[in-house]
Design a protein around this motif. Structure first.
Motif, PDB file in Angstrom:
ATOM      1  N   ALA A 637       0.813  -1.212   0.000  1.00 30.03           N
ATOM      2  CA  ALA A 637       0.000   0.000   0.000  1.00 30.03           C
ATOM      3  C   ALA A 637       0.848   1.264   0.000  1.00 30.03           C
ATOM      4  N   ASN A 638       2.042   1.191   0.586  1.00 31.73           N
ATOM      5  CA  ASN A 638       2.943   2.353   0.598  1.00 31.73           C
ATOM      6  C   ASN A 638       3.739   2.469  -0.695  1.00 31.73           C
ATOM      7  N   ARG A 639       3.412   1.630  -1.671  1.00 36.22           N
ATOM      8  CA  ARG A 639       3.963   1.637  -3.024  1.00 36.22           C
ATOM      9  C   ARG A 639       5.358   1.021  -3.108  1.00 36.22           C
ATOM     10  N   LYS A 640       5.841   0.438  -2.040  1.00 34.04           N
ATOM     11  CA  LYS A 640       7.081  -0.319  -2.130  1.00 34.04           C
ATOM     12  C   LYS A 640       6.798  -1.664  -2.798  1.00 34.04           C
ATOM     13  N   TRP A 641       7.800  -2.156  -3.523  1.00 30.71           N
ATOM     14  CA  TRP A 641       7.620  -3.412  -4.239  1.00 30.71           C
ATOM     15  C   TRP A 641       7.758  -4.607  -3.301  1.00 30.71           C
ATOM     16  N   PHE A 642       6.954  -5.610  -3.556  1.00 31.87           N
ATOM     17  CA  PHE A 642       7.033  -6.856  -2.806  1.00 31.87           C
ATOM     18  C   PHE A 642       8.392  -7.502  -3.046  1.00 31.87           C
ATOM     19  N   GLU A 643       9.021  -7.970  -1.967  1.00 35.49           N
ATOM     20  CA  GLU A 643      10.405  -8.432  -2.063  1.00 35.49           C
ATOM     21  C   GLU A 643      10.575  -9.629  -2.991  1.00 35.49           C
ATOM     22  N   SER A 644       9.694 -10.589  -2.877  1.00 38.89           N
ATOM     23  CA  SER A 644       9.834 -11.801  -3.690  1.00 38.89           C
ATOM     24  C   SER A 644       9.549 -11.485  -5.158  1.00 38.89           C
ATOM     25  N   PHE A 645      10.471 -11.826  -6.003  1.00 37.16           N
ATOM     26  CA  PHE A 645      10.241 -11.653  -7.436  1.00 37.16           C
ATOM     27  C   PHE A 645      11.025 -12.711  -8.203  1.00 37.16           C
ATOM     28  N   HIS A 646      10.302 -13.622  -8.777  1.00 35.69           N
ATOM     29  CA  HIS A 646      10.888 -14.666  -9.616  1.00 35.69           C
ATOM     30  C   HIS A 646      10.105 -14.641 -10.935  1.00 35.69           C
ATOM     31  N   PRO A 647      10.674 -14.073 -11.969  1.00 34.84           N
ATOM     32  CA  PRO A 647       9.908 -13.829 -13.195  1.00 34.84           C
ATOM     33  C   PRO A 647       9.294 -15.068 -13.816  1.00 34.84           C
ATOM     34  N   ASP A 648       9.923 -16.212 -13.596  1.00 30.79           N
ATOM     35  CA  ASP A 648       9.455 -17.419 -14.276  1.00 30.79           C
ATOM     36  C   ASP A 648       8.987 -18.513 -13.314  1.00 30.79           C
ATOM     37  N   LEU A 649       8.606 -18.100 -12.115  1.00 27.60           N
ATOM     38  CA  LEU A 649       7.990 -19.015 -11.152  1.00 27.60           C
ATOM     39  C   LEU A 649       6.614 -18.482 -10.775  1.00 27.60           C
ATOM     40  N   ARG A 650       5.749 -19.357 -10.343  1.00 28.69           N
ATOM     41  CA  ARG A 650       4.417 -18.931  -9.927  1.00 28.69           C
ATOM     42  C   ARG A 650       4.506 -18.187  -8.596  1.00 28.69           C
ATOM     43  N   GLU A 651       4.000 -16.958  -8.579  1.00 27.98           N
ATOM     44  CA  GLU A 651       4.006 -16.125  -7.384  1.00 27.98           C
ATOM     45  C   GLU A 651       2.588 -15.998  -6.851  1.00 27.98           C
ATOM     46  N   SER A 652       2.459 -15.707  -5.572  1.00 27.91           N
ATOM     47  CA  SER A 652       1.135 -15.650  -4.940  1.00 27.91           C
ATOM     48  C   SER A 652       0.275 -14.530  -5.496  1.00 27.91           C
ATOM     49  N   TYR A 653       0.888 -13.501  -6.077  1.00 28.38           N
ATOM     50  CA  TYR A 653       0.121 -12.367  -6.583  1.00 28.38           C
ATOM     51  C   TYR A 653      -0.262 -12.517  -8.056  1.00 28.38           C
ATOM     52  N   ILE A 654       0.055 -13.683  -8.625  1.00 32.39           N
ATOM     53  CA  ILE A 654      -0.290 -13.978 -10.020  1.00 32.39           C
ATOM     54  C   ILE A 654      -1.256 -15.154 -10.063  1.00 32.39           C
ATOM     55  N   THR A 655      -2.215 -15.090 -10.950  1.00 28.28           N
ATOM     56  CA  THR A 655      -3.191 -16.169 -11.109  1.00 28.28           C
ATOM     57  C   THR A 655      -2.677 -17.226 -12.084  1.00 28.28           C
ATOM     58  N   GLU A 656      -2.422 -18.411 -11.565  1.00 27.71           N
ATOM     59  CA  GLU A 656      -2.107 -19.581 -12.396  1.00 27.71           C
ATOM     60  C   GLU A 656      -1.055 -19.271 -13.465  1.00 27.71           C
ATOM     61  N   GLY A 657      -0.004 -18.576 -13.065  1.00 26.49           N
ATOM     62  CA  GLY A 657       1.029 -18.248 -14.029  1.00 26.49           C
ATOM     63  C   GLY A 657       2.189 -17.546 -13.359  1.00 26.49           C
ATOM     64  N   THR A 658       3.017 -16.914 -14.176  1.00 21.71           N
ATOM     65  CA  THR A 658       4.225 -16.256 -13.690  1.00 21.71           C
ATOM     66  C   THR A 658       4.160 -14.755 -13.978  1.00 21.71           C
ATOM     67  N   PRO A 659       5.012 -13.953 -13.292  1.00 21.89           N
ATOM     68  CA  PRO A 659       5.051 -12.519 -13.595  1.00 21.89           C
ATOM     69  C   PRO A 659       5.358 -12.231 -15.061  1.00 21.89           C
ATOM     70  N   ARG A 660       6.269 -12.963 -15.659  1.00 19.78           N
ATOM     71  CA  ARG A 660       6.596 -12.703 -17.066  1.00 19.78           C
ATOM     72  C   ARG A 660       5.370 -12.929 -17.948  1.00 19.78           C
ATOM     73  N   GLN A 661       4.657 -14.014 -17.705  1.00 17.77           N
ATOM     74  CA  GLN A 661       3.487 -14.314 -18.526  1.00 17.77           C
ATOM     75  C   GLN A 661       2.395 -13.265 -18.355  1.00 17.77           C
ATOM     76  N   TYR A 662       2.104 -12.878 -17.117  1.00 21.47           N
ATOM     77  CA  TYR A 662       0.987 -11.965 -16.862  1.00 21.47           C
ATOM     78  C   TYR A 662       1.325 -10.509 -17.174  1.00 21.47           C
ATOM     79  N   SER A 663       2.606 -10.192 -17.353  1.00 19.60           N
ATOM     80  CA  SER A 663       2.978  -8.806 -17.646  1.00 19.60           C
ATOM     81  C   SER A 663       2.431  -8.335 -18.988  1.00 19.60           C
ATOM     82  N   PHE A 664       2.008  -9.261 -19.834  1.00 16.52           N
ATOM     83  CA  PHE A 664       1.466  -8.887 -21.139  1.00 16.52           C
ATOM     84  C   PHE A 664      -0.060  -8.766 -21.119  1.00 16.52           C
ATOM     85  N   TYR A 665      -0.665  -8.908 -19.932  1.00 16.45           N
ATOM     86  CA  TYR A 665      -2.124  -8.808 -19.894  1.00 16.45           C
ATOM     87  C   TYR A 665      -2.554  -7.337 -19.772  1.00 16.45           C
TER      88      TYR A 665
END
Length: 838
Positions: A637-665
């Motif tokens: 909420a304070n606009r800081k980025w969530f520490e965990s970031f693995h572009p090609d692994l499933r993250e809790s903030y992504i639905t059934e996919g990875t950050p790289r995949q969902y970045s094109f939505y």
């Protein structure tokens, strides 16, 4: 040649052979014609005398149409004698006779391509074997397309399927190709290709010899070699029982017939498949009927609660019953009704003679027993099995023939028409022949349609992307009925549903894509419903939050207060009242798209203030783009980025996919996304990175638009390249030929669009991105006798890159075409070459 002619002749006149031609080709009847005297024809394809006799009767019918003659099977023989030989020889010699049959076949070819032969209902019933699936799918349900070999008409109330898995367990379709035991034939409401659950279903299981009522006792081995299946017909021969079962269907009803190859006892078990043991079954042996219901329960929000309606069935039996009763497990009772016991049902018994046939007619309804009776009387009545099958074949032929394709690769046609079959399973017809249906989210209250039909089972997170846009082209009038049904749900329940299945609120998945679908229909001119009412309901979802009780029940957008406060859903909001918890980034991106969708309706209705606010909210995707990693990322909420970031692994903030995949939505603002990334070249590089790293995951929906996003860069040829690669690698024609869950036809609709050279990256805009079609020629039959022709000319066979496009004979500069132009009809020509047009 003569073998083929006779086989095709039988196919032409026998609806069961029309339904099963693809199987007949693999076990072609060995027809040997003695040219000297034309005395007899031998056949060794059918396992029983009765089946041989039946097939020759169909050939007899064919010949009668040609020359009013008949065939006489020799008793106890595999030969058929021609007692009318002299008469036939006098009236028409062999050459003229063959010419006559050929002319009949040519007439058939002109009126129908027999497209049913290309449909493979087993596709998707086995674990996926496609390239991306093996890498990206999670263990369990994602490895299966979760389709079933469904017999039924397009968008029917009930599908009929062989059953290898009992009850109604989540993520287990009734039929798995790898299973070896049959446990019955089910009247199913399984959401095709999903990871949900069946509901309101029931099963008919034939048992030969001694009565057996325990699952482990009555389940029997079966072989795929003894199965014949098509969209309109299923047949299974069980050697151990020496029994054949055949099934065909109407929109709301089914008809089964059982043929015994020996003198034997036959029992039919009638089993309501209730995991909750909430059901009722009643026998009326005197009148030859059985009826009952399976109480429907909700899943997701309100999981386990009664959904406020039942799955009703009414069975008419066309043979005198010699014994009857009820059972629970292996315990047998003499009572004529049973309810609410585990593993229970009713049975009826018969004495069967060799070659005798037992037929049952089944009406289904979500409203009442009376509704099931009326549906049966109206749709089947006293019609024969073959009459129903002929009508079902005709319906499917007409549905499939709305898109005709020409090409040299038969496998591609099989995949294409199987995909079209899968894309026409849902949404599901829910109203009876008289318009009666259960009120949405109601308490067993019934409503009645004044006009049209009522539909449910909208797997909306999946199908708004391509399946519904496909049907907006093919069936705009039906699309209007679907929108009307959704508006009715909102009116009856107070809130527009998010993911309306089981005629209930579910809040399943993420986003608010009923809004996107209605906006798409509205934007494409499909508006024969109360538009103002629809807008009020969509706006309520976008601007208001339900009270705690209603919110918990599944009403309203999940995490809307956070989204409105911050312009994104922060990591602190875990979205607790949802089946899919968290997934904050994906939710934000999809809400931004829904806000854009609603803004277009607001603009069309001159609601200027709403339009401006929604347009601004449609840019909320920008709040989650982290330029330091070049992708979407979770944020506090304070606009800081969530520490965990693995572009090609499933993250809790992504639905059934990875950050790289969902970045094109960001389907509604690809130029804006490109600008965030630093320009169209950077967008192209990001797309390249996804594909070169083999991180594109076709088996789930959020990335389906990605291959077509190269059209927004300087290299649209890469769209053509990647789409062809996906068509080749992620679809096949075997049981494992679908990449991931088919999800009510979305995976299949992607194939149809891509093979035609079109795709709706932004399904609300009415714009379809172009790529190189798979087929040489495609014809779409549109309403009002309009036709869209898509034609490919190639400099060399195998060319996939577009060198030029013409629209109605004029050179066409754009890489997209609009819905309004498509619906006018016309000719879209692609010229293809071997090398990219850089």
């Amino acid at each position: 040649m003569l073998v083929n002619i006779f086989a095709k002749a039988m196919e032409f006149f026998n609806p069961r052979l029309i339904a099963s031609w693809s199987s007949i080709r693999s076990v072609r009847p060995r027809l040997t014609v003695w040219m000297t005297g034309l005395r007899s024809i031998t056949c060794a394809a059918y396992p029983t005398d009765r089946e041989r006799h039946a097939e020759w009767l169909f050939l007899s019918e064919s010949l009668r149409l040609a020359r009013k003659v008949s065939l006489q099977p020799l008793p106890g023989s595999r030969s058929v004698h021609f007692p009318f030989l002299t008469k036939v020889t006098r009236q028409v010699n062999l050459t003229k006779y063959l010419i006559l049959i050929i002319l009949l076949l040519l007439t058939q070819q002109l009126s129908s391509q027999n497209l049913i032969q290309y449909v493979q209902p087993f596709s998707g019933t086995a674990p996926s074997t496609t390239t991306a699936s093996l890498k990206h799918s999670e263990a369990g349900s994602e490895k299966n397309a979760n389709t079933i070999p469904a017999v039924g008409l397009p968008f029917a109330m009930t599908q009929w399927t062989p059953q290898t898995r009992t009850t109604e367990i989540k993520c287990q379709p009734p039929y798995f190709y790898k299973d070896s035991l049959l446990s019955g034939f089910r009247g199913s409401h399984w959401l095709s290709g999903s990871c949900t659950q069946d509901y309101g279903s029931f099963t008919i299981m034939p048992v030969c010899g001694k009565l057996k009522t325990g699952l482990g006792e009555y389940s029997v081995p079966f072989s795929h070699g003894n199965e014949t299946t098509s969209p309109a017909y299923y047949k299974l021969y069980l050697p151990a029982q020496q029994l054949s079962t055949e099934i065909t269907a109407t929109p709301r009803c089914g008809i089964m017939q059982f043929t015994s190859a020996k003198d034997d006892s036959l029992y039919l078990l009638i089993i309501p498949n209730s995991d909750q043991s909430k059901y009722f079954v009643q026998l009326d042996v005197k009148n030859g009927v059985a009826w009952g219901y399976n109480t429907v329960h909700r899943i997701y929000q309100g999981w386990g609660e009664q959904a406020g309606f039942n799955g009703w069935f009414y069975v008419k039996i066309e043979k005198a019953v010699t014994s009857s009763g009820t059972f629970s497990g292996s315990k047998i009772f003499s009572a004529d009704s049973i309810s609410n016991k585990k593993d229970a049902g009713a049975f009826v018994g018969f004495i069967m003679k060799k070659g005798e046939q037992l037929r049952i007619r089944i009406g289904t309804s979500f409203s009442s027993l009376e509704g099931a009776k009326k549906n049966l009387a109206s749709e089947i009545g006293s019609k024969s099995f073959d009459e129903i099958l002929t009508a079902a074949n005709k319906t499917w032929e007409e549905a499939l023939a709305q898109v005709t394709v020409q090409g040299k690769v038969e496998k591609d046609k099989r995949i294409f028409y199987t995909a079209l079959y899968h894309a026409m399973q849902h949404p599901r017809l829910f109203s009876d022949v008289d318009g009666t249906y259960p009120k949405f989210a109601g308490n067993y209250e019934l409503k009645k349609m004044a006009d049209g039909n009522y539909y449910d089972d909208f797997s909306m997170w999946d199908i708004y992307r391509a399946q519904l846009p496909l049907l907006e082209i093919l069936k705009p009038a039906l699309t209007n009925e679907w929108v009307s049904s959704l508006v009715l749900k909102g009116e009856q329940g107070g809130w527009l549903p998010i993911f309306p299945c089981w005629n209930s609120y579910t809040a399943a998945m993420i986003g608010d894509h009923v809004t996107a679908f209605i906006a798409s229909a509205y934007n494409n001119g499909i508006r024969n419903y109360d538009v103002q009412k629809a807008y009020r309901l969509m706006r309520k979802n976008a601007f208001e939050t339900a009270n705690p009780k209603d919110y918990k029940n599944g009403m309203g957008r999940r995490a809307l207060p956070s989204y409105l406060k911050y312009g994104f859903i922060p990591m602190e909001d875990s979205v607790p009242e949802a089946f899919h918890k968290k997934e904050q980034v994906s939710r934000t991106l999809e809400y931004a798209f829904d806000d854009y969708a609603l803004s277009l309706v607001a603009k069309g209705l001159n609601k200027t203030a709403d339009y401006r606010e929604l347009q601004q909210r449609s840019l909320n995707y920008k709040n989650l783009y982290d330029p330091t990693v070049g992708m979407m990322r979770g944020r506090y909420a304070n606009r800081k980025w969530f520490e965990s970031f693995h572009p090609d692994l499933r993250e809790s903030y992504i639905t059934e996919g990875t950050p790289r995949q969902y970045s094109f939505y960001v389907p509604h603002d690809v130029p804006g996304l490109a600008k965030l990334m630093g320009g169209t070249k950077q967008l192209e590089n990001a797309l390249d990175s996804l594909f070169t790293k083999n991180e594109y995951w076709h088996g789930n929906e959020p990335g389906h638009q990605i291959p077509f996003m190269y059209n927004f860069t300087a290299s649209p040829w890469k769209t053509q390249q990647q789409v062809r690669k996906i068509l080749a690698e992620e679809y096949s024609d075997g049981p494992g030929g679908l990449s991931g869950n088919d999800d009510a036809g979305q995976m299949s609709a992607w194939y149809i669009f891509a093979a035609m050279g079109l795709y709706p990256v932004d399904p609300v805009s009415g714009a379809y991105q172009l790529c190189s079609p798979l087929f040489d020629k495609i014809s779409l039959q549109l309403p009002e006798n309009k036709k869209l022709e898509i034609v490919c000319t190639k400099k060399r066979e195998g060319a996939v890159y577009i060198s030029g496009v013409k629209w109605n004979g004029k050179w066409y500069k754009k890489y997209s075409i609009n819905y309004s132009d498509i619906m006018k009809g016309g000719k879209l020509e692609f010229e293809l070459q071997d090398t990219p047009a850089k």
